[in-house]
Design a protein around this motif. Structure first.
Motif, PDB file in Angstrom:
ATOM      1  N   LEU A  22       0.815  -1.222   0.000  1.00 26.72           N
ATOM      2  CA  LEU A  22       0.000   0.000   0.000  1.00 26.72           C
ATOM      3  C   LEU A  22       0.846   1.269   0.000  1.00 26.72           C
ATOM      4  CD1 LEU A  22      -2.821  -1.062   2.486  1.00 26.72           C
ATOM      5  CD2 LEU A  22      -2.971  -0.869  -0.005  1.00 26.72           C
ATOM      6  N   ALA A  23       2.104   1.160   0.441  1.00 25.26           N
ATOM      7  CA  ALA A  23       3.006   2.313   0.478  1.00 25.26           C
ATOM      8  C   ALA A  23       3.828   2.452  -0.804  1.00 25.26           C
ATOM      9  CB  ALA A  23       3.942   2.198   1.689  1.00 25.26           C
ATOM     10  N   ASP A  24       3.643   1.555  -1.745  1.00 26.22           N
ATOM     11  CA  ASP A  24       4.441   1.546  -2.970  1.00 26.22           C
ATOM     12  C   ASP A  24       3.704   2.275  -4.100  1.00 26.22           C
ATOM     13  OD1 ASP A  24       5.817   0.875  -5.352  1.00 26.22           O
ATOM     14  OD2 ASP A  24       6.478  -1.030  -4.490  1.00 26.22           O
ATOM     15  N   PRO A  25       4.276   3.373  -4.601  1.00 27.16           N
ATOM     16  CA  PRO A  25       3.615   4.102  -5.691  1.00 27.16           C
ATOM     17  C   PRO A  25       3.388   3.237  -6.937  1.00 27.16           C
ATOM     18  CG  PRO A  25       5.426   5.399  -4.780  1.00 27.16           C
ATOM     19  CD  PRO A  25       5.506   4.032  -4.164  1.00 27.16           C
ATOM     20  N   ALA A  26       4.275   2.293  -7.194  1.00 32.90           N
ATOM     21  CA  ALA A  26       4.101   1.423  -8.372  1.00 32.90           C
ATOM     22  C   ALA A  26       2.825   0.591  -8.234  1.00 32.90           C
ATOM     23  CB  ALA A  26       5.323   0.526  -8.552  1.00 32.90           C
ATOM     24  N   PHE A  27       2.540   0.103  -7.024  1.00 33.76           N
ATOM     25  CA  PHE A  27       1.296  -0.637  -6.807  1.00 33.76           C
ATOM     26  C   PHE A  27       0.100   0.274  -7.044  1.00 33.76           C
ATOM     27  CE2 PHE A  27      -2.219  -1.528  -3.838  1.00 33.76           C
ATOM     28  CZ  PHE A  27      -2.688  -2.697  -4.426  1.00 33.76           C
ATOM     29  N   ASN A  29      -0.132   2.935  -8.851  1.00 39.58           N
ATOM     30  CA  ASN A  29      -0.262   3.208 -10.284  1.00 39.58           C
ATOM     31  C   ASN A  29      -0.911   2.036 -11.004  1.00 39.58           C
ATOM     32  OD1 ASN A  29       0.851   5.881 -10.952  1.00 39.58           O
ATOM     33  ND2 ASN A  29       2.750   5.085 -10.097  1.00 39.58           N
ATOM     34  N   GLU A  30      -0.488   0.824 -10.663  1.00 44.53           N
ATOM     35  CA  GLU A  30      -1.057  -0.372 -11.295  1.00 44.53           C
ATOM     36  C   GLU A  30      -2.549  -0.502 -10.988  1.00 44.53           C
ATOM     37  OE1 GLU A  30      -0.153  -5.112 -11.168  1.00 44.53           O
ATOM     38  OE2 GLU A  30       1.575  -3.762 -11.204  1.00 44.53           O
ATOM     39  N   VAL A  31      -2.935  -0.157  -9.762  1.00 45.13           N
ATOM     40  CA  VAL A  31      -4.358  -0.188  -9.402  1.00 45.13           C
ATOM     41  C   VAL A  31      -5.143   0.763 -10.298  1.00 45.13           C
ATOM     42  CG1 VAL A  31      -6.043   0.406  -7.611  1.00 45.13           C
ATOM     43  CG2 VAL A  31      -4.023  -0.952  -7.018  1.00 45.13           C
ATOM     44  N   CYS A  32      -4.633   1.971 -10.491  1.00 48.89           N
ATOM     45  CA  CYS A  32      -5.336   2.947 -11.346  1.00 48.89           C
ATOM     46  C   CYS A  32      -5.525   2.405 -12.760  1.00 48.89           C
ATOM     47  CB  CYS A  32      -4.560   4.269 -11.385  1.00 48.89           C
ATOM     48  SG  CYS A  32      -4.641   5.217  -9.850  1.00 48.89           S
TER      49      CYS A  32
END
Length: 161
Positions: A22-27, A29-32
């Motif tokens: 949840l603290a990872d911007p890459a995750f 971004n992937e959710v979006c």
């Protein structure tokens, strides 16, 4: 009067792995991308418990929105989601739709039992449009449920890597 929704996401992973995800911007971004955002930006400051602040601004197409609601939102809707994580297991959430009379307030709470982490998201949806507020709140709840299911699928895949 607000409409309350509660959605649970289950991850076959320990709490610390879900907190890191949840603290990872890459995750995020992937959710979006998996939520069909037509454009998005993600900003994360701090670490969970510090507090960590997450700001996600994105746009969603409204091609699946019923006609009665489309006249209020148009062909695309801008969404701003702000999260403040005051501990690794508790985040306050505020979602706004800039320029539209609706918002969501609530929490995300993480709990772990036997190596399985559950994220429980509880949100109160408020729309300030006379006569149709309840209908639109219900619609937002359905759309949000779909978005949460996409986030859950993304999280399961992310943690399996």
């Amino acid at each position: 009067m607000a409409t309350r929704i509660v959605h649970e996401l289950k991850y076959d992973a320990p709490l610390d792995a879900v907190v890191a995800m949840l603290a990872d911007p890459a995750f995020r971004n992937e959710v979006c991308v998996n939520q069909r955002a037509t454009r998005h930006s993600v900003k994360i400051d701090g670490v969970q418990g510090d507090p960590m602040k997450v700001l996600i601004d994105y746009a969603q197409p409204t091609d699946k929105v019923p006609g009665f609601a489309k006249k209020f939102v148009g062909n695309e809707v801008e969404i701003s989601q702000a999260e403040t994580w005051t501990s690794p297991t508790h985040g306050d959430i505020h979602v706004t739709i800039p320029g539209k009379p609706g918002e969501m307030h609530g929490t995300a709470v993480l709990t772990e039992k036997d190596g399985v982490t559950t994220e429980t998201v509880t949100l109160d949806i408020t729309v300030k449009i006379p006569l149709v507020a309840g209908k639109i709140e219900g619609l937002i709840g359905k759309i949000f449920g779909s978005a949460m299911r996409a986030e859950g699928r993304t999280g399961v895949a992310w943690l399996a890597r």
